[in-house]
Design an enzyme around this catalytic site. Structure first.
Site, short mmCIF file in Angstrom:
data_model
loop_
_atom_site.label_atom_id
_atom_site.label_comp_id
_atom_site.label_asym_id
_atom_site.label_seq_id
_atom_site.Cartn_x
_atom_site.Cartn_y
_atom_site.Cartn_z
N TYR A 182 -32.06 -6.82 -22.63
CA TYR A 182 -32.76 -5.64 -23.15
C TYR A 182 -33.28 -4.85 -21.94
CZ TYR A 182 -34.14 -2.97 -27.17
OH TYR A 182 -34.22 -2.00 -28.12
N HIS A 231 -35.75 -3.40 -14.65
CA HIS A 231 -34.63 -4.25 -14.21
C HIS A 231 -33.71 -3.49 -13.26
CE1 HIS A 231 -35.55 -6.03 -18.31
NE2 HIS A 231 -35.65 -7.08 -17.53
#
Ligand code: PAF
Length: 282
Positions: free
Chosen positions: A32, A37
């Site tokens: 997700y 990230h």
């Protein structure tokens, strides 16, 4: 970009790169993916090859936590990784990682006993175990972790040092929404009203940053101001507001060196974390 689901496929790919003398950067995730990230992936581009793992690790969730509802979207994750030039995604099943029985754990004392360890007693054992397994599978030169999970970062650094793991851990700064909320896959649980209420976390962190910037060095004063700020928000319920040494996660009273000022706050049913790490040399 390759997407593989078996340990053998990862090993074959990484071994071939290593034979060519390539360096490998690794970003472990639970998927997700968001800009937080992506900042880790972009940092990992300093290596020749970048591997991302996407695995919602059951071992790090307690019995009443959000394992079942944790958001998952492999297609979206793969698109984001492709756009950021990831070379390999490792997306194993639980069976691939843990088989039908599993008896070995990597655990840690002291650093896991405060902050999130108090409300999530099995969490860091699950994190240390899966991260060790992933390091053994991917064999990276460097691995990248976000400072948003600051206690996790301190624990992984300590684990790598204590167990002589042959890689370098790189910590990367928190990435925030334009309104200040720290990026998190769990932000997706928030309603519009809860999102607005959740801004109290970053507000209190920025308040601490400003107080310290003006010369405040007493942890009690900083934590009291943060607590008062959070308590103004009716949807917020404090889990903790604490100051600890960033290396060993032990309580401190004065702001000196690398102090981690960390908070965990429930907004409705969603537990969110945020923090600030000081760098005061006086
Ligand atoms: O930070 C996370 O997303 C997880 O704790 C990690 C490091 C991928 C281990 O499952």
């Amino acid at each position: 970009m390759k997407i593989v689901s078996t340990i053998q496929e990862v090993r074959e790919c990484v071994n071939a790169w290593k034979k060519e003398g390539k360096t490998v950067g690794f970003v472990p995730t639970m998927g997700y993916l968001h800009e937080g990230h992506m900042s880790l992936i972009d940092a990992a581009r300093e290596n020749d090859k970048v591997v991302v793992s996407i695995f919602v690790n059951p071992m790090q969730f307690g019995p009443n936590e959000d394992l079942a509802s944790y958001p998952r979207d492999l297609e979206h994750d793969a698109k984001m990784c492709e756009a950021h030039k990831v070379d390999l995604i490792f997306h194993p099943t639980s069976e691939e990682m843990y088989g039908d029985s599993f008896y070995s754990y990597v655990d840690m004392n002291v650093l896991t006993e405060d902050l999130c360890g108090l409300t999530r007693p099995v969490h860091f054992r699950g994190v240390c175990t899966v991260v060790t397994k992933l390091f053994n599978i991917v064999m990276p030169d460097k691995a990248y972790f976000g400072q948003k999970d600051a206690q996790q970062l301190a624990i992984i650094r300590r684990m790598v040092k204590d167990l002589n793991m042959p890689l370098q851990i790189v910590g990367c700064p928190i990435v925030r929404e334009p309104d200040g909320l720290a990026k998190s896959s769990r932000n997706t649980y928030l309603s519009e009203e809860e999102h607005r209420a959740a801004l109290v976390l970053s507000r209190s962190v920025f308040l601490a940053r400003d107080m310290i910037g003006r010369g405040e060095r007493d942890c009690k004063a900083v934590l009291a101001a943060m607590t008062a700020e959070i308590e103004k928000e009716p949807l917020a319920r404090i889990d903790y507001v604490k100051a600890v040494d960033f290396e060993n996660i032990q309580p401190v009273t004065q702001i000196k060196g690398n102090v981690l000022i960390a908070i965990a706050v429930y907004i409705g049913k969603t537990r969110l974390i945020d923090n600030l790490v000081t760098d005061i040399i006086e």
